[in-house]
Design an enzyme around this catalytic site. Structure first.
Site, short mmCIF file in Angstrom:
data_model
loop_
_atom_site.label_atom_id
_atom_site.label_comp_id
_atom_site.label_asym_id
_atom_site.label_seq_id
_atom_site.Cartn_x
_atom_site.Cartn_y
_atom_site.Cartn_z
N SER A 264 0.83 -1.20 0.00
CA SER A 264 0.00 0.00 0.00
C SER A 264 0.87 1.25 0.00
O SER A 264 2.06 1.20 0.28
CB SER A 264 -0.89 0.01 1.25
OG SER A 264 -0.07 0.17 2.39
N LYS A 265 0.19 2.36 -0.30
CA LYS A 265 0.83 3.67 -0.25
C LYS A 265 1.40 3.90 1.14
O LYS A 265 2.45 4.50 1.31
CB LYS A 265 -0.24 4.72 -0.54
CG LYS A 265 0.17 5.74 -1.55
CD LYS A 265 -1.02 6.56 -2.01
CE LYS A 265 -1.61 7.42 -0.92
NZ LYS A 265 -2.67 8.33 -1.39
N ARG A 266 0.67 3.41 2.15
CA ARG A 266 1.11 3.59 3.52
C ARG A 266 2.43 2.87 3.79
O ARG A 266 3.30 3.40 4.45
CB ARG A 266 0.01 3.12 4.50
CG ARG A 266 -0.01 3.96 5.75
CD ARG A 266 -1.23 3.68 6.63
NE ARG A 266 -2.48 3.65 5.90
CZ ARG A 266 -3.34 2.62 5.96
NH1 ARG A 266 -3.07 1.56 6.67
NH2 ARG A 266 -4.48 2.69 5.29
#
Ligand code: GLU
Length: 507
Positions: A264-266
Site C-alpha cells: 500500500s501507499k502507507r
C-alpha cells in the site's frame, strides 16, 4: 478457424496515481500483445464520475511513456475502436441494459437511498451484518419484479430515477478457465444483484467492461485479482449479451505484497520507498506520493523488476531486456500466489541496469540532478567520464551526484578528523614533495601518478596505506569514491594540486 488477432487492454480508472501493480498489469498486457503481434489498447474507465480526479489521465499516459509501454490504441494514440474514454461512449450502454431487462436477466429498481438504507437495517443480523440487494431481499423492494407492469411503465414515463440491476440466477455454478488459476467456479447464490446502469444513465464498471471488451474485440483480459469476485457477473453478462464463445480469456493477476499484506501507499510512506510509477500529487489534498522515476529508477530496471514480481521463465535468470521479456513471457507462468515486493532487491535491479547500459543512455536524466544541487556541469564529456568511474557505486540516479559532485566543485568540507590523529611533519613533507613531483609530471595518467606517489612514499619510509587516505580526503572531502588515482587523473593536474595544497594549509 484462423486464430483471432490478439487484442488486449489496460483499463484504468483515472482516480489517482498509478500503483506498481497497475504498471505490472500494463506490462503483462504489453508483453503479451507484442509477443503475439497483437494490439495493446488503453481504455479510460471513467464512468464513476464521483471518483474522477483531474490530471489522473495525463498522469497515466506519462507513466506509460516513461516506462516505454505505450499503447497502440487509446485516447492519445487513436484507433478504429474509439472513443477510448467510457464517458464518451455513454449513449451506447443503455441499449444493452434494456436488452437484458427484456430478456428477463435484469430489472429496473426504483428504490430511493432511504429505502435501501432501511432494507440494510431491517435485514441486518449477526450472521449477515451487511445485507445486499439480492435474491433474499429483492422481493421486498420497489423494482420491476415486484411492482405491477403498469406502475413500472408509468414510473419510467414520468422519468422516475431508477437503476438497472442484474438478476442473479438463484442456483447456478458459473465456471471459467483463468489463464493463471485454471478452472474457477462461483455459486451465483452468493453474488448480489449488481447495478448495471446507474440513475444518471452511466453504466457501472460491470456493464461497461463487458460491452466495451466486446465492441473493442478484446481477446484476452488481464486484470488484478481484486476483480475475481466480479467475474461471475461478467461471465453471465457475456452469456446473455454476446455468448460465452466470444468472451475474452481472462487472467487475474496476483496481488503485490508489502511488508504487511497488500502493498500500500502507507507501506511506501512508512518504509521510505515508492509504490507509484511517477510522483503523483493529489489535486484534492496536495499530498505527494513518490514515484520510481523521481526516486532515480531507470525504466529498463523498473519493467525488469516488475516482470519478475510473480513471474519467471523457469530458469535462474533475473535480468531481462524488454526484447527478451517479449520473447520469453508467458501468462501461464505467472504464479497465482501474491508476489512479495522487496525494495532492496528493486534497487539491486536498478544497480545492475546502471552498470549494464551505456551511461550516455541516462546522462540526460543525471545532468539535471547535479544542477538541482547547484552544481554546474559545463562539460558533458567530463560528466560521462565521471559517471563511468562511479557507476559501480550507484544504485539510484541521484547517487551519481553524491558520488560525483566533487569532480565539478571542490568539496565544501573535509573530513580532517580522519587525518589529524596520525598527521605528522614527515607526512606534511611527503605531500609537499608529491606536489613538486606532480607539478613536473609530463604524463598525467592514473598509473603514472600512482607509481610516482608510491615511489616518494618509499623514499620517505612511509607505507602507501598511511598516505592514501589523506590523499583521498584532500581530493574528495571524505572516505569514499573510486580508485584515488583515477580521481586525480580526471580532476587534472591543476585541480589535484590545488586541493592537496588547500588541505595542507588546513592541517
Ligand atoms: N477499471 C478497472 C480498474 O480500475 C479495470 C478492471 C479491468 O481491467 O477489467 O481496475
Amino acid at each position: 478457424m484462423p486464430e483471432k488477432k490478439v487484442r488486449v487492454r489496460f483499463a484504468p480508472s483515472p482516480t489517482g496515481g498509478l500503483h506498481l501493480g497497475g504498471v505490472r498489469t500494463v506490462l503483462y498486457n504489453y508483453l503479451f500483445a507484442k509477443q503475439h503481434n497483437g494490439t495493446f489498447i488503453l481504455r479510460i474507465e471513467d464512468t464513476d464520475q464521483s471518483r474522477f480526479v483531474p490530471g489522473a489521465e495525463d498522469y497515466i499516459f506519462g507513466c506509460l511513456q516513461w516506462a516505454g509501454l505505450e499503447p497502440d490504441e487509446s485516447v492519445v494514440h487513436g484507433g478504429d475502436y474509439g472513443p477510448y474514454r467510457q464517458s464518451e461512449r455513454k449513449t451506447q450502454y443503455r441499449q444493452y441494459a434494456e436488452k437484458l431487462v427484456a430478456g428477463g436477466y435484469a430489472y429496473y429498481a426504483f428504490d430511493t437511498p432511504e429505502e435501501l438504507e432501511r432494507m440494510r437495517n431491517d435485514h441486518k443480523t449477526e450472521q449477515n451484518p451487511s445485507p445486499q440487494y439480492d435474491r433474499s431481499t429483492r422481493n421486498a423492494m420497489r423494482n420491476s419484479l415486484t411492482l405491477p407492469p403498469g406502475e413500472v411503465q408509468s414510473l419510467l414515463d414520468a422519468g422516475a430515477p431508477h437503476v438497472i440491476r442484474i438478476r442473479m440466477p438463484e442456483n447456478e455454478i458459473i465456471s471459467f478457465t483463468d489463464m493463471i488459476r485454471g478452472e474457477v467456479s462461483f455459486d451465483t447464490a452468493l453474488v448480489d444483484d449488481k447495478v448495471l446502469l446507474k440513475a444518471d444513465g452511466m453504466p457501472t464498471y460491470h456493464l461497461a467492461v463487458v460491452v466495451d471488451d466486446h465492441l473493442m474485440q478484446i481477446t484476452h483480459a488481464f486484470r488484478g485479482e481484486e476483480w475475481l469476485p466480479s467475474a461471475p457477473v461478467h461471465v453471465l453478462l457475456w452469456k446473455y449479451l454476446f455468448g460465452t464463445d466470444a468472451m475474452p480469456q481472462w487472467a487475474h493477476l496476483p496481488l503485490i505484497l508489502g511488508p504487511s499484506g497488500k502493498l500500500s501507499k502507507r507501506d511506501g510512506a512508512k518504509y521510505g520507498f515508492p509504490v507509484f510509477a511517477m510522483n503523483w500529487t493529489d489535486p484534492r489534498t496536495g499530498e505527494l506520493t513518490e514515484g520510481f522515476k523521481e526516486k532515480g529508477f531507470l525504466p529498463e530496471a523498473f519493467i525488469n523488476l516488475l516482470a519478475v514480481l510473480g513471474w519467471n521463465d523457469g530458469t535462474q535468470q533475473e535480468l531481462f531486456t524488454k526484447e527478451e521479456l517479449i520473447e520469453k513471457f508467458s501468462i501461464e507462468r505467472v504464479h497465482s500466489g501474491g508476489a512479495k515486493f522487496d525494495y532492496e532487491k528493486a534497487k539491486w535491479f536498478n544497480h545492475e541496469w546502471i552498470k549494464k547500459l551505456p551511461v550516455t543512455h541516462y546522462l540526460p536524466e543525471v545532468k539535471p540532478l547535479f544542477e538541482q544541487k547547484g552544481i554546474t556541469v559545463a562539460d558533458e564529456v567530463m560528466l560521462e567520464k565521471v559517471m563511468n568511474l562511479v557507476k559501480d557505486r550507484c544504485h539510484l540516479l541521484p547517487d551519481f551526484v553524491q558520488q560525483g559532485a566533487f569532480f565539478f566543485a571542490a568539496p565544501a568540507s573535509f573530513d580532517l578528523d580522519a587525518i589529524k590523529p596520525k598527521w605528522n611533519s614527515s607526512k606534511a613533507l611527503f605531500f609537499s614533495e608529491v606536489i613538486r613531483t606532480f607539478e613536473l609530471a609530463a604524463l598525467w595518467t592514473a598509473p603514472e601518478l600512482e607509481h610516482n606517489f608510491k615511489e616518494i612514499a618509499a623514499v620517505n619510509q612511509l607505507k602507501p596505506g598511511e598516505v592514501l587516505l589523506p590523499l583521498r580526503i584532500m581530493l574528495v572531502g571524505g572516505k569514499f569514491g573510486p580508485h584515488v588515482f583515477d580521481i586525480a587523473e580526471l580532476l587534472g593536474k591543476e585541480e589535484t594540486i590545488a586541493r592537496i595544497r588547500h588541505v595542507l594549509s588546513l592541517l
